[in-house]
Write a protein that holds these residues in place. Structure first.
Motif, PDB file in Angstrom:
ATOM      1  N   HIS A 137      62.657  21.795 -54.105  1.00 27.71           N
ATOM      2  CA  HIS A 137      62.486  20.366 -53.833  1.00 27.71           C
ATOM      3  C   HIS A 137      62.189  20.196 -52.347  1.00 27.71           C
ATOM      4  O   HIS A 137      62.963  20.662 -51.500  1.00 27.71           O
ATOM      5  N   VAL A 138      61.084  19.550 -52.011  1.00 29.50           N
ATOM      6  CA  VAL A 138      60.689  19.326 -50.623  1.00 29.50           C
ATOM      7  C   VAL A 138      60.305  17.866 -50.447  1.00 29.50           C
ATOM      8  O   VAL A 138      59.536  17.326 -51.256  1.00 29.50           O
ATOM      9  N   ASP A 139      60.837  17.225 -49.402  1.00 29.80           N
ATOM     10  CA  ASP A 139      60.464  15.844 -49.116  1.00 29.80           C
ATOM     11  C   ASP A 139      58.947  15.744 -48.966  1.00 29.80           C
ATOM     12  O   ASP A 139      58.315  16.558 -48.284  1.00 29.80           O
ATOM     13  N   ASP A 140      58.365  14.705 -49.581  1.00 32.66           N
ATOM     14  CA  ASP A 140      56.911  14.544 -49.603  1.00 32.66           C
ATOM     15  C   ASP A 140      56.283  14.571 -48.214  1.00 32.66           C
ATOM     16  O   ASP A 140      55.176  15.088 -48.031  1.00 32.66           O
ATOM     17  N   GLU A 141      56.973  14.009 -47.228  1.00 31.70           N
ATOM     18  CA  GLU A 141      56.380  13.887 -45.888  1.00 31.70           C
ATOM     19  C   GLU A 141      56.090  15.240 -45.244  1.00 31.70           C
ATOM     20  O   GLU A 141      55.316  15.327 -44.288  1.00 31.70           O
ATOM     21  N   HIS A 142      56.690  16.306 -45.757  1.00 31.15           N
ATOM     22  CA  HIS A 142      56.507  17.623 -45.161  1.00 31.15           C
ATOM     23  C   HIS A 142      55.468  18.470 -45.893  1.00 31.15           C
ATOM     24  O   HIS A 142      55.136  19.560 -45.433  1.00 31.15           O
ATOM     25  N   VAL A 143      54.943  17.989 -47.019  1.00 29.44           N
ATOM     26  CA  VAL A 143      54.011  18.765 -47.827  1.00 29.44           C
ATOM     27  C   VAL A 143      52.582  18.494 -47.363  1.00 29.44           C
ATOM     28  O   VAL A 143      52.120  17.358 -47.365  1.00 29.44           O
ATOM     29  N   LEU A 144      51.875  19.558 -46.961  1.00 25.40           N
ATOM     30  CA  LEU A 144      50.498  19.427 -46.501  1.00 25.40           C
ATOM     31  C   LEU A 144      49.499  19.628 -47.634  1.00 25.40           C
ATOM     32  O   LEU A 144      48.531  18.875 -47.759  1.00 25.40           O
ATOM     33  N   ASP A 145      49.698  20.659 -48.435  1.00 23.14           N
ATOM     34  CA  ASP A 145      48.777  20.982 -49.518  1.00 23.14           C
ATOM     35  C   ASP A 145      49.575  21.541 -50.690  1.00 23.14           C
ATOM     36  O   ASP A 145      49.891  22.737 -50.713  1.00 23.14           O
ATOM     37  N   PRO A 146      49.926  20.688 -51.656  1.00 29.16           N
ATOM     38  CA  PRO A 146      50.754  21.148 -52.784  1.00 29.16           C
ATOM     39  C   PRO A 146      50.131  22.303 -53.556  1.00 29.16           C
ATOM     40  O   PRO A 146      50.837  23.210 -54.002  1.00 29.16           O
ATOM     41  N   SER A 147      48.813  22.303 -53.716  1.00 26.65           N
ATOM     42  CA  SER A 147      48.169  23.336 -54.526  1.00 26.65           C
ATOM     43  C   SER A 147      48.287  24.715 -53.900  1.00 26.65           C
ATOM     44  O   SER A 147      48.293  25.727 -54.597  1.00 26.65           O
ATOM     45  N   ARG A 148      48.377  24.768 -52.567  1.00 32.50           N
ATOM     46  CA  ARG A 148      48.474  26.044 -51.869  1.00 32.50           C
ATOM     47  C   ARG A 148      49.878  26.321 -51.343  1.00 32.50           C
ATOM     48  O   ARG A 148      50.138  27.348 -50.709  1.00 32.50           O
ATOM     49  N   GLY A 149      50.796  25.400 -51.582  1.00 34.17           N
ATOM     50  CA  GLY A 149      52.160  25.589 -51.124  1.00 34.17           C
ATOM     51  C   GLY A 149      52.314  25.475 -49.620  1.00 34.17           C
ATOM     52  O   GLY A 149      53.258  26.024 -49.053  1.00 34.17           O
ATOM     53  N   HIS A 150      51.418  24.776 -48.964  1.00 30.97           N
ATOM     54  CA  HIS A 150      51.478  24.651 -47.510  1.00 30.97           C
ATOM     55  C   HIS A 150      52.429  23.529 -47.101  1.00 30.97           C
ATOM     56  O   HIS A 150      52.315  22.394 -47.573  1.00 30.97           O
ATOM     57  N   ILE A 151      53.362  23.868 -46.224  1.00 27.99           N
ATOM     58  CA  ILE A 151      54.363  22.936 -45.739  1.00 27.99           C
ATOM     59  C   ILE A 151      54.278  22.852 -44.217  1.00 27.99           C
ATOM     60  O   ILE A 151      54.025  23.857 -43.545  1.00 27.99           O
ATOM     61  N   ASP A 152      54.482  21.665 -43.669  1.00 30.52           N
ATOM     62  CA  ASP A 152      54.555  21.492 -42.219  1.00 30.52           C
ATOM     63  C   ASP A 152      55.962  21.901 -41.783  1.00 30.52           C
ATOM     64  O   ASP A 152      56.876  21.080 -41.693  1.00 30.52           O
ATOM     65  N   GLY A 153      56.134  23.194 -41.508  1.00 27.38           N
ATOM     66  CA  GLY A 153      57.452  23.731 -41.217  1.00 27.38           C
ATOM     67  C   GLY A 153      58.105  23.101 -39.999  1.00 27.38           C
ATOM     68  O   GLY A 153      59.323  22.872 -39.992  1.00 27.38           O
ATOM     69  N   ALA A 154      57.327  22.810 -38.965  1.00 25.40           N
ATOM     70  CA  ALA A 154      57.906  22.239 -37.745  1.00 25.40           C
ATOM     71  C   ALA A 154      58.507  20.868 -38.012  1.00 25.40           C
ATOM     72  O   ALA A 154      59.536  20.503 -37.437  1.00 25.40           O
ATOM     73  N   SER A 155      57.885  20.099 -38.899  1.00 26.60           N
ATOM     74  CA  SER A 155      58.371  18.742 -39.173  1.00 26.60           C
ATOM     75  C   SER A 155      59.693  18.740 -39.928  1.00 26.60           C
ATOM     76  O   SER A 155      60.394  17.724 -39.951  1.00 26.60           O
ATOM     77  N   LEU A 156      60.062  19.862 -40.542  1.00 25.92           N
ATOM     78  CA  LEU A 156      61.350  19.931 -41.241  1.00 25.92           C
ATOM     79  C   LEU A 156      62.521  19.817 -40.275  1.00 25.92           C
ATOM     80  O   LEU A 156      63.617  19.414 -40.674  1.00 25.92           O
ATOM     81  N   ASP A 157      62.298  20.191 -39.028  1.00 29.59           N
ATOM     82  CA  ASP A 157      63.333  20.109 -37.982  1.00 29.59           C
ATOM     83  C   ASP A 157      64.591  20.864 -38.397  1.00 29.59           C
ATOM     84  O   ASP A 157      65.720  20.388 -38.210  1.00 29.59           O
ATOM     85  N   LEU A 158      64.390  22.055 -38.949  1.00 31.27           N
ATOM     86  CA  LEU A 158      65.515  22.832 -39.447  1.00 31.27           C
ATOM     87  C   LEU A 158      66.330  23.426 -38.301  1.00 31.27           C
ATOM     88  O   LEU A 158      65.851  23.593 -37.189  1.00 31.27           O
ATOM     89  N   VAL A 159      67.562  23.766 -38.631  1.00 32.60           N
ATOM     90  CA  VAL A 159      68.509  24.298 -37.657  1.00 32.60           C
ATOM     91  C   VAL A 159      68.874  25.729 -38.044  1.00 32.60           C
ATOM     92  O   VAL A 159      69.014  26.050 -39.231  1.00 32.60           O
ATOM     93  N   GLY A 160      69.015  26.595 -37.058  1.00 36.93           N
ATOM     94  CA  GLY A 160      69.428  27.970 -37.286  1.00 36.93           C
ATOM     95  C   GLY A 160      70.693  28.285 -36.504  1.00 36.93           C
ATOM     96  O   GLY A 160      71.026  27.612 -35.526  1.00 36.93           O
ATOM     97  N   ARG A 161      71.390  29.300 -36.939  1.00 37.16           N
ATOM     98  CA  ARG A 161      72.640  29.713 -36.294  1.00 37.16           C
ATOM     99  C   ARG A 161      72.340  30.716 -35.200  1.00 37.16           C
ATOM    100  O   ARG A 161      71.532  31.632 -35.371  1.00 37.16           O
ATOM    101  N   MET A 162      73.002  30.531 -34.070  1.00 39.76           N
ATOM    102  CA  MET A 162      72.888  31.481 -32.969  1.00 39.76           C
ATOM    103  C   MET A 162      74.189  32.266 -32.858  1.00 39.76           C
ATOM    104  O   MET A 162      74.819  32.570 -33.857  1.00 39.76           O
ATOM    105  N   HIS A 163      74.608  32.593 -31.648  1.00 38.57           N
ATOM    106  CA  HIS A 163      75.817  33.376 -31.442  1.00 38.57           C
ATOM    107  C   HIS A 163      77.062  32.531 -31.664  1.00 38.57           C
ATOM    108  O   HIS A 163      76.978  31.353 -32.003  1.00 38.57           O
ATOM    109  N   GLY A 164      78.233  33.150 -31.474  1.00 34.83           N
ATOM    110  CA  GLY A 164      79.498  32.466 -31.730  1.00 34.83           C
ATOM    111  C   GLY A 164      79.739  31.302 -30.790  1.00 34.83           C
ATOM    112  O   GLY A 164      78.928  30.990 -29.915  1.00 34.83           O
ATOM    113  N   GLY A 165      80.876  30.650 -30.988  1.00 33.37           N
ATOM    114  CA  GLY A 165      81.209  29.509 -30.149  1.00 33.37           C
ATOM    115  C   GLY A 165      80.500  28.238 -30.561  1.00 33.37           C
ATOM    116  O   GLY A 165      80.402  27.292 -29.769  1.00 33.37           O
ATOM    117  N   GLY A 166      79.987  28.200 -31.798  1.00 32.61           N
ATOM    118  CA  GLY A 166      79.368  26.979 -32.307  1.00 32.61           C
ATOM    119  C   GLY A 166      77.954  26.741 -31.833  1.00 32.61           C
ATOM    120  O   GLY A 166      77.500  25.586 -31.810  1.00 32.61           O
TER     121      GLY A 166
END
Length: 211
Positions: free
Chosen positions: A157-186
Protein backbone atom coordinates in the motif's frame (compact mmCIF):
# COMPACT_ATOMS: atom_id res chain seq x y z
CA UNK A 1 41.21 -0.03 15.63
CA UNK A 2 40.52 -3.74 15.33
CA UNK A 3 37.59 -5.25 17.23
CA UNK A 4 37.42 -8.96 18.01
CA UNK A 5 33.66 -9.04 17.55
CA UNK A 6 33.24 -12.63 18.71
CA UNK A 7 34.93 -11.90 22.04
CA UNK A 8 33.08 -8.67 22.84
CA UNK A 9 30.43 -8.42 25.53
CA UNK A 10 26.91 -8.51 24.01
CA UNK A 11 26.09 -4.87 24.78
CA UNK A 12 29.42 -3.60 23.48
CA UNK A 13 29.06 -5.73 20.35
CA UNK A 14 25.56 -4.38 19.74
CA UNK A 15 26.76 -0.79 20.21
CA UNK A 16 29.57 -1.31 17.70
CA UNK A 17 27.59 -3.02 14.95
CA UNK A 18 24.50 -0.82 15.31
CA UNK A 19 26.77 2.21 14.87
CA UNK A 20 28.56 0.80 11.82
CA UNK A 21 25.71 -0.60 9.77
CA UNK A 22 23.75 2.57 9.13
CA UNK A 23 21.32 3.89 8.17
CA UNK A 24 18.89 1.05 8.78
CA UNK A 25 15.27 1.25 7.61
CA UNK A 26 12.62 0.81 10.28
CA UNK A 27 9.97 -1.90 10.10
CA UNK A 28 7.07 -0.64 12.22
CA UNK A 29 5.37 -4.01 12.52
CA UNK A 30 1.72 -4.60 13.33
CA UNK A 31 0.58 -8.08 14.35
CA UNK A 32 -2.35 -9.70 16.11
CA UNK A 33 -2.27 -12.38 18.80
CA UNK A 34 -4.45 -15.48 19.02
CA UNK A 35 -7.29 -13.38 20.51
CA UNK A 36 -7.07 -10.79 17.74
CA UNK A 37 -5.51 -8.09 19.91
CA UNK A 38 -3.24 -5.71 18.02
CA UNK A 39 0.45 -5.15 18.73
CA UNK A 40 2.76 -2.56 17.15
CA UNK A 41 6.54 -2.30 17.54
CA UNK A 42 9.47 -0.91 15.51
CA UNK A 43 12.53 -2.92 14.44
CA UNK A 44 15.60 -1.57 12.66
CA UNK A 45 17.37 -4.87 12.06
CA UNK A 46 15.40 -5.13 8.83
CA UNK A 47 15.76 -4.97 5.07
CA UNK A 48 14.61 -6.19 1.65
CA UNK A 49 16.46 -9.36 0.70
CA UNK A 50 14.93 -10.40 -2.63
CA UNK A 51 12.70 -8.96 -5.34
CA UNK A 52 11.67 -12.33 -6.78
CA UNK A 53 10.38 -13.80 -4.58
CA UNK A 54 9.67 -10.54 -2.70
CA UNK A 55 11.30 -11.29 0.65
CA UNK A 56 12.17 -9.23 3.72
CA UNK A 57 14.12 -10.23 6.81
CA UNK A 58 13.60 -8.88 10.32
CA UNK A 59 15.83 -9.56 13.30
CA UNK A 60 13.72 -9.70 16.47
CA UNK A 61 15.40 -9.67 19.84
CA UNK A 62 14.16 -10.92 23.19
CA UNK A 63 13.55 -9.69 26.73
CA UNK A 64 15.68 -11.74 29.10
CA UNK A 65 15.43 -14.75 26.83
CA UNK A 66 11.66 -14.45 26.28
CA UNK A 67 10.53 -13.81 22.69
CA UNK A 68 8.94 -10.41 22.09
CA UNK A 69 5.21 -10.10 21.37
CA UNK A 70 5.87 -9.49 17.67
CA UNK A 71 7.79 -12.77 17.27
CA UNK A 72 5.19 -14.73 19.22
CA UNK A 73 2.32 -13.27 17.22
CA UNK A 74 4.01 -14.03 13.90
CA UNK A 75 4.58 -17.57 15.14
CA UNK A 76 0.88 -17.90 16.00
CA UNK A 77 -0.64 -16.38 12.86
CA UNK A 78 2.10 -16.36 10.21
CA UNK A 79 1.11 -12.81 9.23
CA UNK A 80 2.36 -9.27 9.81
CA UNK A 81 2.40 -5.79 8.30
CA UNK A 82 5.54 -3.71 7.87
CA UNK A 83 4.63 -0.03 8.07
CA UNK A 84 7.44 2.32 7.04
CA UNK A 85 8.14 5.34 9.23
CA UNK A 86 8.15 8.89 7.88
CA UNK A 87 9.38 11.96 9.73
CA UNK A 88 5.87 12.92 10.77
CA UNK A 89 5.38 9.55 12.50
CA UNK A 90 8.63 9.40 14.48
CA UNK A 91 7.14 10.43 17.83
CA UNK A 92 4.31 7.90 17.53
CA UNK A 93 6.75 5.19 16.51
CA UNK A 94 8.87 5.99 19.55
CA UNK A 95 5.87 5.59 21.85
CA UNK A 96 5.18 2.10 20.51
CA UNK A 97 8.82 1.14 21.16
CA UNK A 98 8.13 1.13 24.91
CA UNK A 99 8.26 -2.04 26.97
CA UNK A 100 4.54 -2.71 27.46
CA UNK A 101 2.82 -5.83 28.82
CA UNK A 102 1.49 -8.19 26.15
CA UNK A 103 -2.11 -7.18 26.82
CA UNK A 104 -1.47 -3.51 25.97
CA UNK A 105 -2.40 -2.25 22.49
CA UNK A 106 0.44 0.11 21.58
CA UNK A 107 -1.59 1.63 18.76
CA UNK A 108 -4.17 2.81 21.29
CA UNK A 109 -1.48 4.23 23.58
CA UNK A 110 0.00 6.18 20.65
CA UNK A 111 -3.40 7.22 19.27
CA UNK A 112 -2.85 5.51 15.93
CA UNK A 113 -5.65 4.86 13.46
CA UNK A 114 -5.84 1.34 12.04
CA UNK A 115 -6.97 0.29 8.57
CA UNK A 116 -7.95 -3.24 7.55
CA UNK A 117 -5.39 -5.05 5.41
CA UNK A 118 -6.41 -6.51 2.07
CA UNK A 119 -5.50 -10.17 2.53
CA UNK A 120 -4.27 -10.76 6.09
CA UNK A 121 -5.66 -10.28 9.60
CA UNK A 122 -3.21 -7.75 11.10
CA UNK A 123 -4.27 -4.18 10.29
CA UNK A 124 -1.98 -1.53 8.84
CA UNK A 125 -1.31 1.94 10.21
CA UNK A 126 -3.31 4.64 8.44
CA UNK A 127 -0.61 7.29 8.82
CA UNK A 128 2.19 5.18 7.30
CA UNK A 129 3.08 6.27 3.73
CA UNK A 130 3.90 2.64 2.89
CA UNK A 131 2.51 -0.59 4.34
CA UNK A 132 3.60 -4.05 3.26
CA UNK A 133 1.37 -7.02 3.99
CA UNK A 134 3.57 -10.06 4.67
CA UNK A 135 3.25 -13.76 5.34
CA UNK A 136 5.88 -15.71 7.25
CA UNK A 137 8.01 -17.97 5.07
CA UNK A 138 10.55 -19.11 7.62
CA UNK A 139 11.77 -18.21 11.09
CA UNK A 140 15.31 -18.94 12.14
CA UNK A 141 15.93 -19.29 15.86
CA UNK A 142 19.27 -17.71 16.76
CA UNK A 143 19.23 -18.49 20.48
CA UNK A 144 18.13 -16.95 23.77
CA UNK A 145 14.65 -16.14 22.45
CA UNK A 146 15.95 -14.27 19.41
CA UNK A 147 14.87 -14.94 15.83
CA UNK A 148 15.21 -13.86 12.22
CA UNK A 149 11.88 -13.80 10.40
CA UNK A 150 11.75 -14.18 6.62
CA UNK A 151 8.51 -12.82 5.23
CA UNK A 152 7.05 -12.65 1.73
CA UNK A 153 5.38 -9.40 0.70
CA UNK A 154 1.94 -10.10 -0.75
CA UNK A 155 0.49 -6.59 -0.99
CA UNK A 156 2.01 -3.09 -0.95
CA UNK A 157 0.00 0.00 0.00
CA UNK A 158 1.51 3.34 -1.08
CA UNK A 159 -0.02 6.80 -0.73
CA UNK A 160 -1.07 8.01 -4.19
CA UNK A 161 0.98 11.21 -3.97
CA UNK A 162 4.21 9.20 -4.01
CA UNK A 163 3.42 7.00 -7.05
CA UNK A 164 5.04 8.19 -10.30
CA UNK A 165 4.26 5.31 -12.67
CA UNK A 166 2.06 2.48 -11.36
CA UNK A 167 2.67 0.27 -14.39
CA UNK A 168 6.43 0.29 -13.82
CA UNK A 169 6.35 0.42 -10.03
CA UNK A 170 8.14 3.77 -9.95
CA UNK A 171 7.88 5.63 -6.66
CA UNK A 172 9.17 9.08 -5.70
CA UNK A 173 11.30 7.74 -2.86
CA UNK A 174 12.51 11.14 -1.64
CA UNK A 175 8.94 12.38 -1.17
CA UNK A 176 8.23 9.53 1.27
CA UNK A 177 10.42 11.36 3.80
CA UNK A 178 11.30 8.06 5.44
CA UNK A 179 13.38 7.78 8.59
CA UNK A 180 16.28 5.41 9.25
CA UNK A 181 18.02 4.33 12.44
CA UNK A 182 21.54 5.48 13.15
CA UNK A 183 23.77 4.73 16.15
CA UNK A 184 22.66 4.43 19.78
CA UNK A 185 21.44 7.22 21.99
CA UNK A 186 18.24 7.72 19.99
CA UNK A 187 19.82 8.92 16.74
CA UNK A 188 17.88 8.77 13.46
CA UNK A 189 18.29 10.15 9.96
CA UNK A 190 16.03 11.03 7.04
CA UNK A 191 16.18 9.87 3.43
CA UNK A 192 15.15 13.21 1.91
CA UNK A 193 18.59 14.15 0.52
CA UNK A 194 19.28 11.59 -2.23
CA UNK A 195 21.88 11.79 -4.98
CA UNK A 196 22.23 9.85 -8.20
CA UNK A 197 25.10 8.01 -9.88
CA UNK A 198 24.96 6.63 -13.41
CA UNK A 199 25.54 2.90 -13.46
CA UNK A 200 28.87 1.79 -14.97
CA UNK A 201 28.36 -0.83 -17.69
CA UNK A 202 31.18 -3.34 -18.25
CA UNK A 203 34.22 -1.14 -17.59
CA UNK A 204 37.41 -2.29 -19.28
CA UNK A 205 40.55 -2.94 -17.27
CA UNK A 206 43.91 -1.84 -18.71
CA UNK A 207 47.16 -1.97 -16.78
CA UNK A 208 45.35 -2.36 -13.48
CA UNK A 209 43.13 0.74 -13.83
CA UNK A 210 39.55 1.09 -14.93
CA UNK A 211 38.87 2.76 -18.29
Amino acid sequence: MIFDVGEMAPKSRYNLLASLIVPRPIAWITTVDVRGSVNAAPFSFFNLMSGTPPLVCIGIGAREGIPKDTARNIGYTGEFVINLVDLESVESMNITAGDYPAAVDETAVAGLELVASQSIAPPRLARAPVSLECVEQQTLSIGYGRSIVVGEITTAHVDDEHVLDPSRGHIDGASLDLVGRMHGGGWYTTTSDPFRLARVDQPSVESGSLK
